[in-house]
Write an enzyme that holds these catalytic residues in place. Structure first.
Site, PDB file in Angstrom:
ATOM      1  N   ASN A  43      -8.335 -43.002 -21.731  1.00 26.70           N
ATOM      2  CA  ASN A  43      -8.938 -42.200 -22.328  1.00 26.70           C
ATOM      3  C   ASN A  43     -10.344 -42.881 -23.647  1.00 26.70           C
ATOM      4  OD1 ASN A  43      -6.391 -43.903 -23.257  1.00 26.70           O
ATOM      5  ND2 ASN A  43      -5.852 -42.387 -24.836  1.00 26.70           N
ATOM      6  N   GLU A  45     -11.637 -42.268 -28.117  1.00 33.12           N
ATOM      7  CA  GLU A  45     -11.498 -41.831 -29.316  1.00 33.12           C
ATOM      8  C   GLU A  45     -12.478 -42.583 -29.473  1.00 33.12           C
ATOM      9  OE1 GLU A  45      -7.387 -43.227 -30.073  1.00 33.12           O
ATOM     10  OE2 GLU A  45      -6.723 -41.722 -28.561  1.00 33.12           O
ATOM     11  N   CYS A  54     -10.138 -37.377 -22.754  1.00 33.27           N
ATOM     12  CA  CYS A  54      -8.921 -37.257 -22.162  1.00 33.27           C
ATOM     13  C   CYS A  54      -9.695 -38.475 -21.000  1.00 33.27           C
ATOM     14  CB  CYS A  54      -8.545 -36.344 -21.626  1.00 33.27           C
ATOM     15  SG  CYS A  54      -7.646 -35.312 -22.917  1.00 33.27           S
ATOM     16  N   GLU A  56      -8.316 -38.192 -18.607  1.00 37.49           N
ATOM     17  CA  GLU A  56      -8.710 -36.701 -17.412  1.00 37.49           C
ATOM     18  C   GLU A  56     -10.390 -36.098 -17.110  1.00 37.49           C
ATOM     19  OE1 GLU A  56      -5.903 -37.009 -19.426  1.00 37.49           O
ATOM     20  OE2 GLU A  56      -4.584 -35.784 -18.453  1.00 37.49           O
ATOM     21  N   CYS A  87      -3.604 -31.991 -20.511  1.00 43.83           N
ATOM     22  CA  CYS A  87      -3.732 -31.671 -22.142  1.00 43.83           C
ATOM     23  C   CYS A  87      -4.315 -29.871 -21.417  1.00 43.83           C
ATOM     24  CB  CYS A  87      -4.595 -32.073 -22.674  1.00 43.83           C
ATOM     25  SG  CYS A  87      -6.089 -32.071 -22.795  1.00 43.83           S
ATOM     26  N   CYS A  90      -8.045 -30.023 -20.374  1.00 42.10           N
ATOM     27  CA  CYS A  90      -8.195 -30.910 -18.876  1.00 42.10           C
ATOM     28  C   CYS A  90      -7.115 -30.371 -17.802  1.00 42.10           C
ATOM     29  CB  CYS A  90      -7.272 -32.158 -19.271  1.00 42.10           C
ATOM     30  SG  CYS A  90      -8.131 -33.654 -20.308  1.00 42.10           S
TER      31      CYS A  90
HETATM   32  N1  THU Z   1      -4.603 -37.997 -23.688  1.00 39.23           N
HETATM   33  C1  THU Z   1      -5.647 -38.176 -22.401  1.00 39.23           C
HETATM   34  O1  THU Z   1      -6.105 -38.760 -22.121  1.00 39.23           O
HETATM   35  N2  THU Z   1      -4.931 -37.526 -21.738  1.00 39.23           N
HETATM   36  C2  THU Z   1      -3.385 -36.923 -21.717  1.00 39.23           C
HETATM   37  O2  THU Z   1      -3.057 -36.489 -20.510  1.00 39.23           O
HETATM   38  C3  THU Z   1      -2.458 -36.565 -23.051  1.00 39.23           C
HETATM   39  C4  THU Z   1      -3.578 -37.336 -24.310  1.00 39.23           C
HETATM   40  C5  THU Z   1      -5.371 -38.823 -24.713  1.00 39.23           C
HETATM   41  C6  THU Z   1      -5.905 -38.051 -25.986  1.00 39.23           C
HETATM   42  C7  THU Z   1      -5.971 -38.876 -27.249  1.00 39.23           C
HETATM   43  O3  THU Z   1      -6.673 -40.049 -26.568  1.00 39.23           O
HETATM   44  C8  THU Z   1      -4.478 -40.002 -27.358  1.00 39.23           C
HETATM   45  O4  THU Z   1      -4.069 -40.177 -25.332  1.00 39.23           O
HETATM   46  C9  THU Z   1      -3.340 -39.131 -27.868  1.00 39.23           C
HETATM   47  O5  THU Z   1      -3.482 -37.464 -28.062  1.00 39.23           O
END
Ligand code: THU
Length: 132
Positions: A43, A45, A54, A56, A87, A90
């Site tokens: 991930n 941000e 994310c 995925e 999520c 994804c």
């Molecule tokens: N996140 C993911 O990368 N994948 C998931 O399956 C759940 C959430 C990330 C998004 C964000 O950067 C952090 O986790 C918190 O939500």
């Protein structure tokens, strides 16, 4: 070591590169394309929280940029908190690229496998649209 264990290990490894200064929630994903090639993503941000990427989505879009159009398996691991499942966005992206199997982890970090249609039942996908 079977494929699920190996993918979880790769996902855990790439999660260490997570750029998540806002959530401090590190996530990694690994995908296996239909031809067997593997891709990973973490991930990423940014200060406009909503446009974060994310793990995925990172792994799937990296595969897509390499020309992949069919992904068989996706594994995802979270290094922080109580584990995670993908999520909604994804799950839909997985649907687009034909993911069959999703590997998550249980409370011991052991792989647990789901079919995507268990995680995204009655889904909408490419073949739902009229052909042009
Ligand atoms: N996140 C993911 O990368 N994948 C998931 O399956 C759940 C959430 C990330 C998004 C964000 O950067 C952090 O986790 C918190 O939500």
């Amino acid at each position: 070591m079977n494929e699920a264990h190996r993918l979880i290990r790769e996902a855990r490894s790439v999660a260490a590169n997570s750029y998540s200064p806002y959530s401090r929630f590190r996530v990694g994903a690994a995908v296996v394309a239909a031809d067997g090639t593997e891709y990973t993503g973490c991930n990423v941000e940014n200060a406009a929280y909503g446009s974060s990427i994310c793990a995925e989505a990172n792994a799937i879009t990296t595969a897509a940029a390499d020309g992949v159009r069919k992904i068989d398996t996706l594994a995802v691991v979270c290094l922080d908190g109580e584990g995670c499942t993908p999520c909604g966005n994804c799950r839909q992206l997985m649907r687009e690229f034909g993911v069959d199997t999703v590997v998550l982890t249980d409370e011991h970090g052991e792989p647990v496998q789901f079919r995507l249609d268990e995680l995204l039942p009655h889904s909408f996908g490419p073949e739902s649209l009229p052909r042009s």
